[in-house]
Design an enzyme around this catalytic site. Structure first.
Site, PDB file in Angstrom:
ATOM      1  N   TYR A  31      -2.311  -1.275  10.352  1.00 31.63           N
ATOM      2  CA  TYR A  31      -2.228  -1.381   8.882  1.00 31.63           C
ATOM      3  C   TYR A  31      -0.876  -0.855   8.386  1.00 31.63           C
ATOM      4  O   TYR A  31      -0.194  -1.492   7.575  1.00 31.63           O
ATOM      5  CB  TYR A  31      -3.385  -0.586   8.276  1.00 31.63           C
ATOM      6  CG  TYR A  31      -3.586  -0.769   6.788  1.00 31.63           C
ATOM      7  CD1 TYR A  31      -4.354  -1.827   6.291  1.00 31.63           C
ATOM      8  CD2 TYR A  31      -3.041   0.126   5.870  1.00 31.63           C
ATOM      9  CE1 TYR A  31      -4.557  -1.982   4.929  1.00 31.63           C
ATOM     10  CE2 TYR A  31      -3.241  -0.017   4.507  1.00 31.63           C
ATOM     11  CZ  TYR A  31      -4.004  -1.071   4.041  1.00 31.63           C
ATOM     12  OH  TYR A  31      -4.205  -1.226   2.688  1.00 31.63           O
ATOM     13  N   SER A  62       0.868  -1.182   0.000  1.00 31.77           N
ATOM     14  CA  SER A  62       0.000   0.000   0.000  1.00 31.77           C
ATOM     15  C   SER A  62       0.904   1.231   0.000  1.00 31.77           C
ATOM     16  O   SER A  62       2.087   1.143   0.380  1.00 31.77           O
ATOM     17  CB  SER A  62      -0.846  -0.008   1.272  1.00 31.77           C
ATOM     18  OG  SER A  62      -1.492   1.238   1.461  1.00 31.77           O
TER      19      SER A  62
HETATM   20  P1  NAD Z   1     -11.480  -6.025  -0.319  1.00 31.11           P
HETATM   21  O1  NAD Z   1     -12.073  -5.901   1.027  1.00 31.11           O
HETATM   22  O2  NAD Z   1     -12.281  -5.669  -1.538  1.00 31.11           O
HETATM   23  O3  NAD Z   1     -10.933  -7.493  -0.556  1.00 31.11           O
HETATM   24  C1  NAD Z   1     -10.207  -8.178   0.426  1.00 31.11           C
HETATM   25  C2  NAD Z   1     -10.151  -9.641   0.063  1.00 31.11           C
HETATM   26  O4  NAD Z   1      -9.442 -10.317   1.103  1.00 31.11           O
HETATM   27  C3  NAD Z   1     -11.531 -10.293  -0.025  1.00 31.11           C
HETATM   28  O5  NAD Z   1     -11.509 -11.279  -1.042  1.00 31.11           O
HETATM   29  C4  NAD Z   1     -11.683 -10.946   1.352  1.00 31.11           C
HETATM   30  O6  NAD Z   1     -12.575 -12.043   1.369  1.00 31.11           O
HETATM   31  C5  NAD Z   1     -10.249 -11.380   1.580  1.00 31.11           C
HETATM   32  N1  NAD Z   1      -9.951 -11.654   2.979  1.00 31.11           N
HETATM   33  C6  NAD Z   1     -10.124 -10.851   4.062  1.00 31.11           C
HETATM   34  N2  NAD Z   1      -9.758 -11.496   5.171  1.00 31.11           N
HETATM   35  C7  NAD Z   1      -9.328 -12.719   4.797  1.00 31.11           C
HETATM   36  C8  NAD Z   1      -8.825 -13.851   5.484  1.00 31.11           C
HETATM   37  N3  NAD Z   1      -8.691 -13.860   6.823  1.00 31.11           N
HETATM   38  N4  NAD Z   1      -8.508 -14.951   4.776  1.00 31.11           N
HETATM   39  C9  NAD Z   1      -8.662 -14.970   3.420  1.00 31.11           C
HETATM   40  N5  NAD Z   1      -9.138 -13.930   2.712  1.00 31.11           N
HETATM   41  C10 NAD Z   1      -9.454 -12.823   3.395  1.00 31.11           C
HETATM   42  O7  NAD Z   1     -10.140  -5.154  -0.237  1.00 31.11           O
HETATM   43  P2  NAD Z   1      -9.171  -4.559  -1.361  1.00 31.11           P
HETATM   44  O8  NAD Z   1      -9.275  -3.084  -1.278  1.00 31.11           O
HETATM   45  O9  NAD Z   1      -9.342  -5.239  -2.663  1.00 31.11           O
HETATM   46  O10 NAD Z   1      -7.772  -4.935  -0.709  1.00 31.11           O
HETATM   47  C11 NAD Z   1      -6.905  -5.918  -1.231  1.00 31.11           C
HETATM   48  C12 NAD Z   1      -5.488  -5.619  -0.774  1.00 31.11           C
HETATM   49  O11 NAD Z   1      -5.075  -4.366  -1.311  1.00 31.11           O
HETATM   50  C13 NAD Z   1      -5.330  -5.502   0.739  1.00 31.11           C
HETATM   51  O12 NAD Z   1      -4.115  -6.089   1.137  1.00 31.11           O
HETATM   52  C14 NAD Z   1      -5.297  -4.014   0.950  1.00 31.11           C
HETATM   53  O13 NAD Z   1      -4.593  -3.663   2.114  1.00 31.11           O
HETATM   54  C15 NAD Z   1      -4.576  -3.556  -0.280  1.00 31.11           C
HETATM   55  N6  NAD Z   1      -4.773  -2.156  -0.618  1.00 31.11           N
HETATM   56  C16 NAD Z   1      -6.010  -1.661  -0.884  1.00 31.11           C
HETATM   57  C17 NAD Z   1      -6.154  -0.319  -1.201  1.00 31.11           C
HETATM   58  C18 NAD Z   1      -7.464   0.297  -1.550  1.00 31.11           C
HETATM   59  O14 NAD Z   1      -7.515   1.526  -1.679  1.00 31.11           O
HETATM   60  N7  NAD Z   1      -8.532  -0.451  -1.691  1.00 31.11           N
HETATM   61  C19 NAD Z   1      -5.024   0.501  -1.231  1.00 31.11           C
HETATM   62  C20 NAD Z   1      -3.790  -0.044  -0.942  1.00 31.11           C
HETATM   63  C21 NAD Z   1      -3.676  -1.377  -0.638  1.00 31.11           C
END
Ligand code: NAD
Length: 262
Positions: free
Chosen positions: A157, A144
């Site tokens: 985080y 991130s």
């Molecule tokens: P999201 O909530 O849409 O998806 C998260 C996914 O992780 C889902 O498929 C969920 O079921 C799964 N998950 C959660 N807990 C779990 C567990 N214990 N075991 C297995 N699966 C699990 O979130 P996202 O925004 O797509 O985030 C994905 C990644 O990207 C994360 O690591 C997040 O930190 C990172 N990220 C997101 C953003 C953003 O702006 N959305 C920015 C930077 C980084």
């Protein structure tokens, strides 16, 4: 021939958001996919069938909880048994919780560290031996902008994502003379359920409409004032899997609309 025909990828947390975008992008290049993450069984079955039909690749689902090391090891064993190998590992599953550090629930700290950081260690240690044996592998950690810089109220985080960048660099050094690479992608705001919750909370807290909360969220951090898309993160993941990226090692690549340029 597609670029990743014959390869097999595990994408953790791929039932939603960024992980699903990455799974689609890899499948479009011919890669067989292990979907992972939570959700309703019929929704997951539909996603699996859609990917398999649209891209003509094998897709299996493993519901391993990324907070549970033994389930992570079992997922890698399951993937290898079902699809024959694991060539690409994308550590993407992640959760968020927002609170001042002195009010941060200990249970949320533990869960965020387990899912956003330790899960990557457990998955890497399970897949690396077979990647080294074939002398080819790609490990992509979805960190991130919060792996590079901090924000208030995100102690767990930010700590986990900074840690994930450290892990990325160590794995890259340990595999530097092999055909295995390890890199991290550092997205800024991507409009997924994880971020929508923060927009909803902000609108409620400040008593403003959702559209305004969304604008305020972008204005605060992301100079482009536009969300990054899961497709863009998927495309970079595919590039990192290419031979053109063979000497990109231990990199922490921002895709953040200028967030960390400030
Ligand atoms: P999201 O909530 O849409 O998806 C998260 C996914 O992780 C889902 O498929 C969920 O079921 C799964 N998950 C959660 N807990 C779990 C567990 N214990 N075991 C297995 N699966 C699990 O979130 P996202 O925004 O797509 O985030 C994905 C990644 O990207 C994360 O690591 C997040 O930190 C990172 N990220 C997101 C953003 C953003 O702006 N959305 C920015 C930077 C980084």
């Amino acid at each position: 021939m597609r670029a990743l025909d014959g390869k097999v990828a595990i994408v953790t947390g791929s039932t939603s958001g960024i992980g699903l975008g990455i799974a689609r992008a890899l499948a479009a290049q011919g890669c067989a996919i292990v979907l992972n993450g939570f959700g309703e069984a019929p929704t997951i079955a539909r996603l699996r069938d859609e990917l398999a039909t649209e891209y003509g690749v094998r897709v299996v689902y493993d519901g391993a909880d990324m907070a549970r090391p033994e389930q992570i090891a079992a997922m890698v064993a399951h993937a290898t048994a079902e699809l024959g190998r694991v060539d690409v590992l994308v550590n993407n599953a992640g959760i968020q919780h927002v609170a001042p550090v002195h009010e941060f629930p200990v249970e949320r700290w533990d869960a965020i560290l387990a899912i956003n950081l330790s899960a990557a260690f457990h998955a890497i240690r399970a897949v690396l031996p077979q990647m080294l044996e074939r002398n080819w592998g790609r490990i992509v950690n979805i960190a991130s902008a919060h792996g590079l810089v901090a924000s208030v109220h995100k102690a767990a985080y930010v700590a986990a994502k900074h840690g994930l960048l450290g892990l990325t660099k160590v794995v890259a050094l340990e595999t530097a003379t092999t055909g295995v690479t390890c890199n991290a992608i550092c997205p800024g705001w991507v409009l997924t359920p994880l971020v929508q919750k923060q927009i909803d909370d902000r609108a409620a807290r400040e008593g403003i409409p959702l559209a305004e909360a969304k604008r305020a969220l972008l204005a605060e951090k992301q100079p482009s004032q536009e969300f990054v898309t899961p497709d863009q993160i998927g495309a970079l993941t595919v590039f990192l899997c290419s031979e053109a990226a063979a000497q990109i090692r231990g990199a922490t690549l921002p895709v953040d609309g200028g967030w960390t340029a400030q």
